[in-house]
Design an enzyme around this catalytic site. Sequence first.
Site, PDB file in Angstrom:
ATOM      1  N   HIS A 144      39.318  46.630  42.194  1.00  0.00           N
ATOM      2  CA  HIS A 144      39.862  45.795  43.305  1.00  0.00           C
ATOM      3  C   HIS A 144      38.972  44.482  43.530  1.00  0.00           C
ATOM      4  O   HIS A 144      39.441  43.333  43.931  1.00  0.00           O
ATOM      5  CB  HIS A 144      40.419  46.304  44.411  1.00  0.00           C
ATOM      6  CG  HIS A 144      39.242  46.923  45.615  1.00  0.00           C
ATOM      7  ND1 HIS A 144      38.873  48.082  45.324  1.00  0.00           N
ATOM      8  CD2 HIS A 144      38.374  45.995  46.185  1.00  0.00           C
ATOM      9  CE1 HIS A 144      37.888  48.147  46.375  1.00  0.00           C
ATOM     10  NE2 HIS A 144      37.675  46.938  46.600  1.00  0.00           N
TER      11      HIS A 144
ATOM     12  N   ASP B  61      40.920  52.579  40.274  1.00  0.00           N
ATOM     13  CA  ASP B  61      40.147  51.561  40.945  1.00  0.00           C
ATOM     14  C   ASP B  61      38.824  51.499  40.727  1.00  0.00           C
ATOM     15  O   ASP B  61      37.784  51.520  41.440  1.00  0.00           O
ATOM     16  CB  ASP B  61      40.216  52.028  42.445  1.00  0.00           C
ATOM     17  CG  ASP B  61      39.910  50.632  43.349  1.00  0.00           C
ATOM     18  OD1 ASP B  61      39.937  49.641  42.792  1.00  0.00           O
ATOM     19  OD2 ASP B  61      39.507  50.538  44.530  1.00  0.00           O
TER      20      ASP B  61
ATOM     21  N   SER C  65      31.923  47.323  48.320  1.00  0.00           N
ATOM     22  CA  SER C  65      32.881  47.864  47.266  1.00  0.00           C
ATOM     23  C   SER C  65      32.164  47.516  46.004  1.00  0.00           C
ATOM     24  O   SER C  65      31.981  46.632  45.697  1.00  0.00           O
ATOM     25  CB  SER C  65      34.158  47.216  47.296  1.00  0.00           C
ATOM     26  OG  SER C  65      34.905  47.463  48.492  1.00  0.00           O
TER      27      SER C  65
END
Length: 451
Positions: free
Chosen positions: A94, A124, A199
């Site tokens: 992402h 992901d 992230s």
Amino acid sequence: MAPAAPVGAPAKEVPSSSAEIKLSFAPLVKKSASAVVNVYAARAVPQRSPFAGDPFFEQFFGRRLQQQQRPRMQASLGSGVIVESSGLIVTNNHVIDGADEVKVALSDGREFTSKVLLKDDRADLAVLKIEGDAPFPAIGLADSDALEIGDLVLAIGNPFGIGQTVTNGIVSALARTHIGVSDAGYFIQTDAAINPGNSGGALIDMRGELIGVNTAIFSRSGGSNGIGFAIPSNMVRVFIEAARKGGRFERPYIGAGFTPVSPDVAAAVGLDLPRGALVQDVAPKGPAAEAGLKPGDVVLAIDGFTVGDPDVLGYRLATSGIGRTVGLEVLSGGNRENLSLALTAAPEEPPRDLRRLEGETPFAGATIANLSPRLADELDLPPTKTGVVVMEVDPRSFAARFGLKPKDIIVGLNGEAAVSSQAFERMAEATRRGWRYEIERDGKRLTQTVR
């Protein structure tokens, strides 16, 4: 007056040596932080003039309007981890999804344009490659199965693009599922503060090895509330191996569908607690059928690891890898059995045979294909489904007007089963008076009639 300590409480002591006073995470940070990078993803977003579509303005200013509609560059920031000194980097999908250009900035200020080797939105995860004066600083991968609740961890990343940050905490839980992030289905939970820009960053253990890739937070305000989730390093390891081989990330095909064990089912089959993966259906001649799995069986463990729910089973299968044989502990008919299950790649049988439907039918503008286990895996559909699946739909077509969507499974037309894309194409063209067709979408059957 200071309050007295509770009776029986363990006595607290002040540091008794200079060595104890100087205890610090600094050596770990020095060892690992240089391998954590900033990932900058840029994508061009088309701009539309507010006068577009107006006949007057398009007649007099048409060309100028088109020239002025330059795409706007949209950027996102995240983190990544160098896992090989040759310049192999792992991050979250992402972070780089939809990017036209992905750049990587190292902690020493060097910047590189990277190549995306592999990405998977369901897991992901993404693997990037940078070229430069190797070797690059890298972090080794730990065995995330050795992790225990209460272990100390550090989260390293680059939140908000302000520079590298380090937070510490403990492992709060293991095998977290159903958090709605990806189909990895198995997460390490930590209370180390993780912010949005973390992230793709590193979650490391006290040896400075990577035990997870920071992926998500639980938050109502957008900031860290002390509940963060990381994809375990063992999942990262098999993903990196797929990138090295230059292929796609494939999950083993076993030819069975699973559902969680409810309290009622647990009581019916004799389990004290609702745990395990209940076999819903089994594909004929698939690996599960060959192993002896039957509908109604409950998978309790795989290779000695407890199976709490189907997500945990899926994680264990994915990290075991294609080509291996795993042992299953199964509750079948009230008896516990041990079965051997061969993990194979999903077959593309029948061949997909892509066909774009044309003509004056409600399916015109749709591209269909034969649904095989391999295609079902690519589309994230149940592995035991068969028939004809919608791959694409032209937004300006009859198919779009009548509600067809990608991933719809066409069950039948005018009472006749859709057995193949070729047969369905003939059926659609042969119909003249009306079309009554049935599709399956997200597990539900829908019927549509068009005259």
